[in-house]
Design an enzyme around this catalytic site. Structure first.
Site, PDB file in Angstrom:
ATOM      1  N   MET A  64      37.092  40.642  56.500  1.00 28.26           N
ATOM      2  CA  MET A  64      35.914  41.352  57.003  1.00 28.26           C
ATOM      3  C   MET A  64      35.513  42.387  55.965  1.00 28.26           C
ATOM      4  O   MET A  64      36.360  43.087  55.417  1.00 28.26           O
ATOM      5  CB  MET A  64      36.242  42.064  58.320  1.00 28.26           C
ATOM      6  CG  MET A  64      35.142  43.030  58.776  1.00 28.26           C
ATOM      7  SD  MET A  64      35.434  43.736  60.404  1.00 28.26           S
ATOM      8  CE  MET A  64      36.859  44.758  60.105  1.00 28.26           C
ATOM      9  N   ASN A  65      34.183  42.488  55.708  1.00 33.49           N
ATOM     10  CA  ASN A  65      33.730  43.659  54.947  1.00 33.49           C
ATOM     11  C   ASN A  65      32.641  44.406  55.704  1.00 33.49           C
ATOM     12  O   ASN A  65      32.873  44.806  56.857  1.00 33.49           O
ATOM     13  CB  ASN A  65      33.420  43.358  53.466  1.00 33.49           C
ATOM     14  CG  ASN A  65      32.400  42.301  53.154  1.00 33.49           C
ATOM     15  OD1 ASN A  65      32.573  41.146  53.500  1.00 33.49           O
ATOM     16  ND2 ASN A  65      31.333  42.656  52.464  1.00 33.49           N
ATOM     17  N   ASP A  66      31.485  44.613  55.138  1.00 27.14           N
ATOM     18  CA  ASP A  66      30.518  45.593  55.648  1.00 27.14           C
ATOM     19  C   ASP A  66      30.187  45.481  57.149  1.00 27.14           C
ATOM     20  O   ASP A  66      29.963  44.377  57.647  1.00 27.14           O
ATOM     21  CB  ASP A  66      29.169  45.440  54.923  1.00 27.14           C
ATOM     22  CG  ASP A  66      29.300  45.270  53.426  1.00 27.14           C
ATOM     23  OD1 ASP A  66      30.421  45.333  52.908  1.00 27.14           O
ATOM     24  OD2 ASP A  66      28.269  45.065  52.796  1.00 27.14           O
ATOM     25  N   ARG A 191      19.458  43.545  47.593  1.00 29.01           N
ATOM     26  CA  ARG A 191      20.116  43.206  48.857  1.00 29.01           C
ATOM     27  C   ARG A 191      20.276  44.405  49.798  1.00 29.01           C
ATOM     28  O   ARG A 191      20.095  45.546  49.418  1.00 29.01           O
ATOM     29  CB  ARG A 191      21.490  42.574  48.605  1.00 29.01           C
ATOM     30  CG  ARG A 191      22.444  43.391  47.767  1.00 29.01           C
ATOM     31  CD  ARG A 191      23.761  42.604  47.593  1.00 29.01           C
ATOM     32  NE  ARG A 191      24.720  43.323  46.791  1.00 29.01           N
ATOM     33  CZ  ARG A 191      24.819  43.233  45.481  1.00 29.01           C
ATOM     34  NH1 ARG A 191      24.010  42.460  44.811  1.00 29.01           N
ATOM     35  NH2 ARG A 191      25.740  43.938  44.834  1.00 29.01           N
ATOM     36  N   ASP A 281      28.158  50.349  43.686  1.00 29.40           N
ATOM     37  CA  ASP A 281      28.964  49.181  43.330  1.00 29.40           C
ATOM     38  C   ASP A 281      29.972  49.543  42.230  1.00 29.40           C
ATOM     39  O   ASP A 281      31.099  49.045  42.223  1.00 29.40           O
ATOM     40  CB  ASP A 281      28.001  48.081  42.850  1.00 29.40           C
ATOM     41  CG  ASP A 281      28.658  46.724  42.774  1.00 29.40           C
ATOM     42  OD1 ASP A 281      29.733  46.556  43.382  1.00 29.40           O
ATOM     43  OD2 ASP A 281      28.111  45.836  42.108  1.00 29.40           O
TER      44      ASP A 281
HETATM   45  O1  LIG Z   1      29.330  40.430  51.614  1.00 37.55           O
HETATM   46  C1  LIG Z   1      28.242  40.710  50.784  1.00 37.55           C
HETATM   47  C2  LIG Z   1      27.810  42.128  51.040  1.00 37.55           C
HETATM   48  O2  LIG Z   1      28.855  42.991  50.571  1.00 37.55           O
HETATM   49  C3  LIG Z   1      28.323  43.881  49.598  1.00 37.55           C
HETATM   50  C4  LIG Z   1      28.950  45.275  49.732  1.00 37.55           C
HETATM   51  O3  LIG Z   1      30.275  45.247  50.166  1.00 37.55           O
HETATM   52  O4  LIG Z   1      28.475  43.330  48.309  1.00 37.55           O
HETATM   53  C5  LIG Z   1      29.716  42.898  47.890  1.00 37.55           C
HETATM   54  C6  LIG Z   1      29.679  42.057  46.621  1.00 37.55           C
HETATM   55  O5  LIG Z   1      30.888  41.485  46.299  1.00 37.55           O
HETATM   56  C7  LIG Z   1      31.968  42.164  45.885  1.00 37.55           C
HETATM   57  O6  LIG Z   1      32.520  42.818  46.975  1.00 37.55           O
HETATM   58  C8  LIG Z   1      33.300  42.015  47.813  1.00 37.55           C
HETATM   59  C9  LIG Z   1      33.690  42.868  48.981  1.00 37.55           C
HETATM   60  O7  LIG Z   1      32.636  43.648  49.399  1.00 37.55           O
HETATM   61  C10 LIG Z   1      34.433  41.525  46.947  1.00 37.55           C
HETATM   62  O8  LIG Z   1      35.528  41.113  47.626  1.00 37.55           O
HETATM   63  C11 LIG Z   1      33.845  40.485  45.997  1.00 37.55           C
HETATM   64  O9  LIG Z   1      34.852  39.882  45.229  1.00 37.55           O
HETATM   65  C12 LIG Z   1      32.916  41.235  45.085  1.00 37.55           C
HETATM   66  O10 LIG Z   1      32.225  40.335  44.281  1.00 37.55           O
HETATM   67  O11 LIG Z   1      28.883  40.911  46.734  1.00 37.55           O
HETATM   68  C13 LIG Z   1      28.285  40.607  45.500  1.00 37.55           C
HETATM   69  C14 LIG Z   1      28.615  39.224  45.023  1.00 37.55           C
HETATM   70  O12 LIG Z   1      29.946  39.075  44.742  1.00 37.55           O
HETATM   71  C15 LIG Z   1      28.731  41.656  44.531  1.00 37.55           C
HETATM   72  O13 LIG Z   1      27.754  41.888  43.602  1.00 37.55           O
HETATM   73  C16 LIG Z   1      29.016  42.766  45.471  1.00 37.55           C
HETATM   74  O14 LIG Z   1      29.720  43.823  44.934  1.00 37.55           O
HETATM   75  C17 LIG Z   1      26.845  43.943  49.929  1.00 37.55           C
HETATM   76  O15 LIG Z   1      26.055  44.431  48.891  1.00 37.55           O
HETATM   77  C18 LIG Z   1      26.578  42.509  50.269  1.00 37.55           C
HETATM   78  O16 LIG Z   1      25.439  42.320  51.059  1.00 37.55           O
END
Ligand SMILES: OC[C@H]1O[C@@](CO)(OC[C@@]2(O[C@H]3O[C@H](CO)[C@@H](O)[C@H](O)[C@H]3O)O[C@H](CO)[C@@H](O)[C@@H]2O)[C@@H](O)[C@@H]1O
Length: 583
Positions: A64-66, A191, A281
């Site tokens: 789970m994330n956001d 996003r 980020d």
């Molecule tokens: O689930 C997508 C939404 O999450 C967000 C903010 O948490 O973007 C996350 C992001 O991915 C990174 O974060 C993940 C956990 O949040 C991590 O586990 C993953 O490995 C990371 O890449 O999603 C994009 C694509 O990977 C990346 O640029 C972000 O940091 C939110 O912005 C999204 O809507």
């Protein structure tokens, strides 16, 4: 299997579209997805789960994330969240869904939104809910299209008389906002739409997080009907050098009192301030600035001293990200949700079968000074309090002493303590170069003695202190012969577990309080999470820890003072916490 199911769903949806439906009927695919999420990764988490929480929100299994689209509708609280139905690592993201009548006990529902259409086939990412003037809630969310471009979509409830809003319909007009050659939006950094608000001109506004090179920005779109959106020439706000702004949040706060205000409210200019929060980020922390919203220019102007980058104040100085607020119209308060990731290794997450929790929802409001926000766990969590322990009252904690708090389930507890210090003129003078509280806390760990501090709580501690997490204060004089003081609050995880592989970073925050007055500390302790609130919510630190010995009944709680001056415990109340009904 997944691909097959998705392509069947796709064919079926294509068929419904061809026969002339303007909205995509997701009912059949909903059931297929429900089955899918129940059958993939069928291995349920092992029985031996010392780190699962008792009263913090978490799904029964997987990643789970956001938090997404929190709201209250017909008296029911809704929480959607980014969830991977197939495993304990990030990926395959859908909007999972739970509801509650008290923000503490939750009932799970099938995912509300999941990849099914070209405009979200590669993921249904974060977004928000807006309650329209007719009372209907709508979701704006980020979809990932076949070219992996980030686009903004809308979904609406299938049946608005269902208070649980179990089914959602995506508009065939999607995507409503998309990067193209004309608008020049960065397709991989566009996003997380916010809750929309109504402007003076009766047009809706929404902001979307973005970046261009190193500039982080909140792109504004406007709309008359919530369906046709036009990009504004100027962003609401930007900062050169801060990188991608994820999960922005923009909301009004009153200048006096702790009542919340609805997102579209403006009131008199001297009554309302605005808060812009972004999740950076680059640093994976949530920062906010307080300022003024210029409704004519559609611009946010931070108050003097605030800059929307990594120097801005944080909601939480521990592990806390991608947070989002909503206005709770039933209790006239603004509520903050935030995601806390694991500090364990990915291998450990996969083995335990889950990853990520949500912190206890917090009421959030503007401090009387107008310079900072205050957060406090919602009152409803106190209903889980049981068996109060009051064995520490007006006790002196001499230098180097420790007092155990007996009679509480120390692995699942709520503790409130009031410290008092005397002879403050004996405080050490802070080194003027110590401007980073996290650095102060990590360089002066718990064994380093100052005049005042460390004093605080040792939580999730093993009997003989082979393991413990310490949450404590240090008080310094701002300058020699100065009547001003600097109060630092630390959460030190370095000795939290005998296991080596976890992230044990020490966290720190400055607490804007007057140390001549009693110094309050509250800790919500829940097996692998410690949420600490210093100065009645002026500084918050959330940490994740995985003790090997200090688990369940083998967990202990102490108040301690390792500083050279004595500290009084005016009052310490600790409650064993019942478990919430969650999954
Ligand atoms: O689930 C997508 C939404 O999450 C967000 C903010 O948490 O973007 C996350 C992001 O991915 C990174 O974060 C993940 C956990 O949040 C991590 O586990 C993953 O490995 C990371 O890449 O999603 C994009 C694509 O990977 C990346 O640029 C972000 O940091 C939110 O912005 C999204 O809507």
């Amino acid at each position: 299997m997944t691909r097959e199911v998705f392509s069947n769903i796709g064919l079926w949806l294509l068929f419904t579209l061809l026969i002339g439906n303007y909205v995509v009927d997701l009912e059949a695919s909903h059931h297929v997805y429900k089955r899918l999420s129940q059958t993939t990764n069928t291995e349920s988490p092992s029985v031996n789960q010392p780190y699962r929480t008792g009263f913090h929100f978490q799904p029964p299994k997987n990643w789970m994330n956001d938090p997404n689209g929190p709201m209250i509708y017909k008296g029911i609280y809704h929480l959607f969240y980014q969830w991977n139905p197939k495993g304990a690592v990030w990926g395959n993201i859908v909007w999972a869904h739970s509801t509650s009548t008290d923000l503490i006990n939750w009932e799970p529902h099938p995912p509300a939104i999941f990849p099914s259409e070209p405009f979200d086939i590669n993921g249904c990412w974060s977004g928000s809910v807006t309650i329209l003037p007719n009372g209907k809630p709508v979701i704006l969310y980020t979809g990932i299209d076949p070219k992996n471009q980030q686009v903004q979509n809308i979904a609406e409830p299938k049946n608005i008389s269902d208070p649980y809003l179990r089914e959602w319909t995506k508009s065939t007009l999607n995507p409503l906002m998309a990067p193209d050659a004309v608008n020049g939006i960065n397709a991989s950094s566009f996003r997380d739409p916010t809750t929309a608000w109504l402007g003076q001109d009766k047009k809706w506004r929404v902001i979307i997080g973005s970046k261009i090179n190193r500039r982080g920005l909140a792109i504004t779109y406007t709309s008359k009907d919530f369906l046709k959106w036009e990009k504004s020439p100027e962003p609401l706000h930007y900062d050169d050098g801060s990188g991608m702004w994820e999960c922005p949040d923009f909301f009004p706060v009153t200048r006096s009192g702790s009542k919340g205000v609805e997102t579209s409210s403006f009131g008199e200019p001297n009554e309302i301030k605005h808060v812009l929060k972004v999740s950076l980020d680059d640093t994976k922390h949530d920062y906010y600035t307080i300022g003024t919203y210029d409704r004519v220019k559609d611009k946010f102007v931070p108050d003097s001293g605030f800059k929307m980058d990594g120097t801005a104040p944080r909601y939480d100085y521990g592990k806390y990200y991608a947070s989002k607020t909503f206005y709770d119209s039933a209790k006239s308060r603004r509520i903050l949700w935030g995601w806390t990731n694991e500090s364990s290794s990915v291998d450990d997450d996969v083995e335990k079968g889950w990853s990520g929790i949500q912190t206890i929802p917090r009421k959030i409001w503007l401090d009387r000074s107008g310079k900072q926000l205050i957060q406090w766990p919602v009152r409803e969590v106190e209903r889980l309090r049981t068996k109060e322990v009051k064995n520490l009252r007006n006790k002196v904690l001499k230098s180097g002493s420790r007092l155990e708090v007996y009679g509480v389930t120390a692995a699942q507890a709520d503790v409130e303590v009031l410290f008092k210090v005397r002879d403050l003129e004996k405080a050490d003078v802070i080194d003027p170069s110590w401007t980073d509280p996290q650095l102060i806390c990590s360089q002066m760990n718990v064994s380093v003695k100052s005049s005042f501090g460390p004093f605080g709580l040792m939580v999730l501690a093993s009997k003989n202190l082979e393991e413990y997490t310490s949450v404590y204060f240090r008080i310094f004089k701002a300058r020699q012969n100065s009547g001003k003081f600097v109060v630092v609050m630390c959460s030190d995880q370095s000795r939290s577990s005998l296991e080596e592989d976890n992230d044990k970073t020490t966290y720190g925050a400055f607490v804007d309080i007057n140390p001549y007055k009693p110094i309050p500390l509250r800790a919500l302790i829940d097996h692998s999470v410690v949420e600490s609130f210093g100065g009645k919510g002026r500084a918050c630190i959330t940490s994740r820890v995985y003790p090997k010995l200090a688990i369940g009944k083998s967990s202990h709680l102490f108040a301690f003072n390792y500083g050279s001056q004595s500290v009084d415990v005016l009052n310490l109340n600790a409650w064993s916490m019942n478990s919430a009904q969650i999954s």
